[in-house]
Design a protein around this motif. Structure first.
Motif, PDB file in Angstrom:
ATOM      1  N   ASP A   1       4.558  -2.985  -7.246  1.00  0.00           N
ATOM      2  CA  ASP A   1       5.919  -2.202  -6.883  1.00  0.00           C
ATOM      3  C   ASP A   1       6.303  -2.628  -5.420  1.00  0.00           C
ATOM      4  O   ASP A   1       7.474  -2.724  -5.091  1.00  0.00           O
ATOM      5  N   PHE A   2       5.268  -2.788  -4.452  1.00  0.00           N
ATOM      6  CA  PHE A   2       5.699  -3.110  -3.075  1.00  0.00           C
ATOM      7  C   PHE A   2       6.132  -4.398  -3.037  1.00  0.00           C
ATOM      8  O   PHE A   2       7.108  -4.581  -2.326  1.00  0.00           O
ATOM      9  N   ALA A   3       5.371  -5.338  -3.669  1.00  0.00           N
ATOM     10  CA  ALA A   3       6.118  -6.757  -3.760  1.00  0.00           C
ATOM     11  C   ALA A   3       7.132  -7.061  -4.339  1.00  0.00           C
ATOM     12  O   ALA A   3       7.967  -7.721  -3.737  1.00  0.00           O
ATOM     13  N   GLN A   4       7.617  -6.168  -5.295  1.00  0.00           N
ATOM     14  CA  GLN A   4       8.991  -6.344  -5.682  1.00  0.00           C
ATOM     15  C   GLN A   4      10.092  -6.056  -4.909  1.00  0.00           C
ATOM     16  O   GLN A   4      10.943  -6.694  -4.570  1.00  0.00           O
ATOM     17  N   VAL A   5       9.713  -4.834  -3.986  1.00  0.00           N
ATOM     18  CA  VAL A   5      10.739  -4.601  -3.023  1.00  0.00           C
ATOM     19  C   VAL A   5      10.878  -5.453  -1.871  1.00  0.00           C
ATOM     20  O   VAL A   5      11.994  -5.971  -1.514  1.00  0.00           O
TER      21      VAL A   5
END
Length: 129
Positions: free
Chosen positions: A90-94
């Motif tokens: 989820d962090f990587a997506q942002v």
């Protein structure tokens, strides 16, 4: 002490998200929180742009499209989640959205827990606006 980027905007967003989350708590689909968040800022003078779509390319070849949840004040990307646990994915997506859309600041808001979770992200790439 360092100054937070877009502190006034992010504080308003987080305040709005907390009010929405305290009203609904966890358990609703992401779209409910998004719609409520869009209504909430009218009282706090925030302007959102919804569902912005961008083409994704690699070495000149079109790969597909990605859509952002919201952008506040044309400066802060908001990625909304309703997950029981936030992961590095989820962090990587942002971070990827910040890079591809060339946005300097992002907030990940998760309404899937008993308390609202949020995390700020800064795009350190030079190409960001």
């Amino acid at each position: 002490m360092s100054k937070l980027l877009y502190k006034d905007i992010t504080e308003k967003i987080i305040g709005c998200a907390m009010r929405v989350h305290s009203h609904f708590e966890s358990g609703f689909p992401e779209i409910i929180y998004k719609r409520a968040l869009i209504i909430e800022p009218d009282k706090r003078a925030l302007i959102y742009t919804c569902e912005i779509e961008k083409d994704i390319y690699y070495r000149g070849s079109f790969l597909g499209k990605r859509r952002l949840d919201l952008i506040a004040e044309d400066k802060v990307l908001l990625e909304l989640k309703t997950l029981s646990e936030i992961t590095n994915k989820d962090f990587a997506q942002v971070i990827n959205y910040l890079n591809v859309f060339q946005i300097k600041m992002g907030l990940l808001l998760n309404s899937g827990q008993q308390s609202l979770q949020y995390k700020r992200f800064i795009n350190s790439k030079k190409s960001a606006n």
